[in-house]
Design a protein around this motif. Structure first.
Motif, PDB file in Angstrom:
ATOM      1  N   VAL A 163       3.140  11.546   9.274  1.00 28.85           N
ATOM      2  CA  VAL A 163       2.004  10.695   9.311  1.00 28.85           C
ATOM      3  C   VAL A 163       0.827  11.543   9.853  1.00 28.85           C
ATOM      4  CG1 VAL A 163       1.051   8.723  10.564  1.00 28.85           C
ATOM      5  CG2 VAL A 163       3.342   8.664   9.776  1.00 28.85           C
ATOM      6  N   PHE A 164      -0.111  11.510   9.384  1.00 26.97           N
ATOM      7  CA  PHE A 164      -1.318  12.477   9.665  1.00 26.97           C
ATOM      8  C   PHE A 164      -2.313  11.483  10.426  1.00 26.97           C
ATOM      9  CE2 PHE A 164       1.044  14.277   6.171  1.00 26.97           C
ATOM     10  CZ  PHE A 164       1.396  15.514   6.482  1.00 26.97           C
ATOM     11  N   TYR A 165      -2.332  11.714  11.737  1.00 28.73           N
ATOM     12  CA  TYR A 165      -3.219  10.954  12.648  1.00 28.73           C
ATOM     13  C   TYR A 165      -4.239  11.917  12.906  1.00 28.73           C
ATOM     14  CZ  TYR A 165      -4.732   7.557  16.369  1.00 28.73           C
ATOM     15  OH  TYR A 165      -5.454   6.816  16.987  1.00 28.73           O
ATOM     16  N   ASN A 166      -5.592  11.456  12.483  1.00 23.67           N
ATOM     17  CA  ASN A 166      -6.774  12.127  12.836  1.00 23.67           C
ATOM     18  C   ASN A 166      -6.796  13.663  12.500  1.00 23.67           C
ATOM     19  OD1 ASN A 166      -8.261   9.783  13.447  1.00 23.67           O
ATOM     20  ND2 ASN A 166      -7.683  10.026  15.699  1.00 23.67           N
ATOM     21  N   VAL A 167      -5.808  14.057  11.613  1.00 21.03           N
ATOM     22  CA  VAL A 167      -5.553  15.664  11.021  1.00 21.03           C
ATOM     23  C   VAL A 167      -5.414  15.472   9.722  1.00 21.03           C
ATOM     24  CG1 VAL A 167      -4.580  16.459  13.388  1.00 21.03           C
ATOM     25  CG2 VAL A 167      -3.315  15.690  11.468  1.00 21.03           C
ATOM     26  N   LEU A 168      -6.006  16.471   8.977  1.00 22.13           N
ATOM     27  CA  LEU A 168      -5.637  16.675   7.538  1.00 22.13           C
ATOM     28  C   LEU A 168      -4.185  17.404   7.067  1.00 22.13           C
ATOM     29  CD1 LEU A 168      -9.142  17.928   6.411  1.00 22.13           C
ATOM     30  CD2 LEU A 168      -8.242  15.671   6.115  1.00 22.13           C
ATOM     31  N   PRO A 169      -3.804  16.835   6.089  1.00 22.21           N
ATOM     32  CA  PRO A 169      -2.428  17.111   5.778  1.00 22.21           C
ATOM     33  C   PRO A 169      -2.525  18.793   5.622  1.00 22.21           C
ATOM     34  CG  PRO A 169      -2.645  15.220   4.669  1.00 22.21           C
ATOM     35  CD  PRO A 169      -4.055  15.721   5.362  1.00 22.21           C
ATOM     36  N   SER A 170      -3.553  19.280   5.102  1.00 23.49           N
ATOM     37  CA  SER A 170      -3.640  20.753   4.796  1.00 23.49           C
ATOM     38  C   SER A 170      -3.982  21.475   6.077  1.00 23.49           C
ATOM     39  CB  SER A 170      -4.813  21.037   3.949  1.00 23.49           C
ATOM     40  OG  SER A 170      -6.268  20.495   4.512  1.00 23.49           O
ATOM     41  N   ASP A 171      -4.483  20.800   6.884  1.00 22.89           N
ATOM     42  CA  ASP A 171      -4.438  21.558   8.361  1.00 22.89           C
ATOM     43  C   ASP A 171      -3.172  21.740   9.013  1.00 22.89           C
ATOM     44  OD1 ASP A 171      -7.061  21.771   8.339  1.00 22.89           O
ATOM     45  OD2 ASP A 171      -7.501  20.042   9.894  1.00 22.89           O
ATOM     46  N   VAL A 172      -2.287  20.980   8.523  1.00 21.33           N
ATOM     47  CA  VAL A 172      -0.817  21.038   9.080  1.00 21.33           C
ATOM     48  C   VAL A 172      -0.159  22.042   8.029  1.00 21.33           C
ATOM     49  CG1 VAL A 172       1.436  19.966   9.676  1.00 21.33           C
ATOM     50  CG2 VAL A 172      -0.700  18.829   9.942  1.00 21.33           C
TER      51      VAL A 172
END
Length: 143
Positions: free
Chosen positions: A107-116
């Protein structure tokens, strides 16, 4: 849904869902809503709500909860990667996914999946700090 496994060396399922999160990011907002909905839908879940101190090691209780959960819900938030504790949880979660066919839901909460995925922004900063902190044990950071 909690049931026991019939396969040898596979930990017995004790919880439907294990929730991995960075407390300071979601404890008083998203987590409370998630907790309410899981409970309302009678989903057995494990949430470690103890305050973690820097340098603390993951407890055996927490490791058993990860192993004994059918699904791990990993809530990636802005400061998730800054916590060595969260990253150690994530390593264990991935091990269980590979070894015991557990399900992992990001789950991406206030972040972009690409940042992870690409370790950008706060994730990039956090990994640089971990590399400096664990320079004698780079395998830990690579995990």
């Amino acid at each position: 849904m909690a049931s026991s496994s019939s396969l040898p060396n596979v930990p017995r399922i004790k919880h439907d869902v294990f929730v991995s999160f960075r407390g300071e990011d979601i404890r008083t907002s998203f987590l409370s809503h998630l907790h309410k909905e899981l409970h309302r839908n009678q989903i057995d879940f494990f949430v470690d709500d103890q305050k973690i101190h820097p340098g603390d090691e993951i407890s055996s209780t927490l490791l058993q909860a990860i192993e004994g959960s059918f699904i791990s819900l990993v809530i990636f938030s802005e400061n998730y990667a800054s916590s060595a504790w969260c990253l150690n949880e994530l390593v264990k979660i991935i091990e269980c996914m590979k070894q015991h066919q557990r399900i992992v839901i990001p789950v991406f909460y206030n972040v972009l999946p690409s940042d992870v995925r690409h370790q950008n922004n706060s994730f990039k900063e956090a990994f640089h700090k971990h590399q400096h902190r664990f320079k004698e044990n780079m395998m830990k950071v690579q995990s």
